[in-house]
Design an enzyme around this catalytic site. Structure first.
Site, PDB file in Angstrom:
ATOM      1  N   ASP A  42       0.871  -1.296   0.070  1.00 26.53           N
ATOM      2  CA  ASP A  42      -0.057   0.185  -0.259  1.00 26.53           C
ATOM      3  C   ASP A  42       0.986   1.181  -0.071  1.00 26.53           C
ATOM      4  OD1 ASP A  42      -2.303  -1.391  -0.006  1.00 26.53           O
ATOM      5  OD2 ASP A  42      -2.486  -1.511   2.118  1.00 26.53           O
ATOM      6  N   ASN A  43       2.258   1.314   0.010  1.00 27.35           N
ATOM      7  CA  ASN A  43       3.142   2.243  -0.135  1.00 27.35           C
ATOM      8  C   ASN A  43       3.094   2.938  -1.394  1.00 27.35           C
ATOM      9  OD1 ASN A  43       5.375   4.092  -0.377  1.00 27.35           O
ATOM     10  ND2 ASN A  43       5.664   3.645   1.806  1.00 27.35           N
ATOM     11  N   LEU A  44       2.953   4.008  -1.854  1.00 26.46           N
ATOM     12  CA  LEU A  44       2.788   4.640  -3.051  1.00 26.46           C
ATOM     13  C   LEU A  44       4.064   4.926  -3.823  1.00 26.46           C
ATOM     14  CD1 LEU A  44       0.089   7.522  -2.517  1.00 26.46           C
ATOM     15  CD2 LEU A  44      -0.360   4.981  -3.423  1.00 26.46           C
ATOM     16  N   THR A 149       4.902   8.840   1.184  1.00 25.41           N
ATOM     17  CA  THR A 149       3.982   7.747   0.201  1.00 25.41           C
ATOM     18  C   THR A 149       3.585   6.835   1.107  1.00 25.41           C
ATOM     19  OG1 THR A 149       6.221   6.801  -0.109  1.00 25.41           O
ATOM     20  CG2 THR A 149       5.406   8.261  -1.908  1.00 25.41           C
TER      21      THR A 149
END
Length: 173
Positions: A42-44, A149
């Site tokens: 889920d880290n962008l 992020t």
């Protein structure tokens, strides 16, 4: 009772052609387990970096490439990646829980990689922790904070992407 654990940062992704560096704070638990920067799904970070570095990247494509490809993308675009902290104690994943931090040796780093002229911070905490560190060599560097992020950041992902797109100005796409 403090049940924090001692965490060690990864080695930087960098070469002599790097002209910018992106600094995070410290890898999260999933990244540590996989031994990869920004491994949490889920880290962008990687989705944004691919969109920044590859203008033809389809906006609806999720980045699932292998880690070596991701590292090559950074270096091909003259981007280095590292963390502000070398060691710390932290309970969970949140930067607000960091204690007993020790900075990475940026004096030596920036003397070795003199082509780096711009430092981007992945989030406020990275910038704050770096602000605790000072050296004369930093006078020749430009510092630019970016939205984090991290999955814990509640800022709209399109705002984050838009802000991160300014990196393009520094990598000559």
């Amino acid at each position: 009772m403090d049940n924090s654990i001692e965490i060690k940062s990864f080695e930087p992704i960098v070469d002599q052609n790097s002209t910018i560096i992106i600094l995070g704070t410290m890898p999260g638990n999933e990244s540590i387990g996989k031994e990869q920067y920004y491994a949490h799904e889920d880290n962008l970070f990687w989705d944004i970096i691919f969109r920044v570095c590859k203008p033809d990247w389809r906006m609806d494509d999720i980045v699932t490439t292998d880690y070596d490809t991701k590292k090559r993308l950074l270096l091909t675009n003259h981007i280095a990646l590292w963390d502000v902290l070398q060691f710390c104690n932290r309970k969970g994943n949140l930067d607000k829980n960091i204690r007993n931090q020790i900075h990475n040796d940026f004096d030596s780093f920036f003397r070795e990689f003199q082509s780096i002229k711009t430092v981007f911070f992945n989030g406020k905490k990275a910038e704050q922790f770096f602000g605790d560190y000072s050296a004369e060599i930093f006078n020749s560097l430009k510092f630019i904070p970016l939205y984090s992020t991290s999955p814990s950041n509640t800022v709209n992902s399109f705002y984050i992407l838009k802000q991160w797109m300014q990196i393009r100005e520094y990598i000559n796409i």
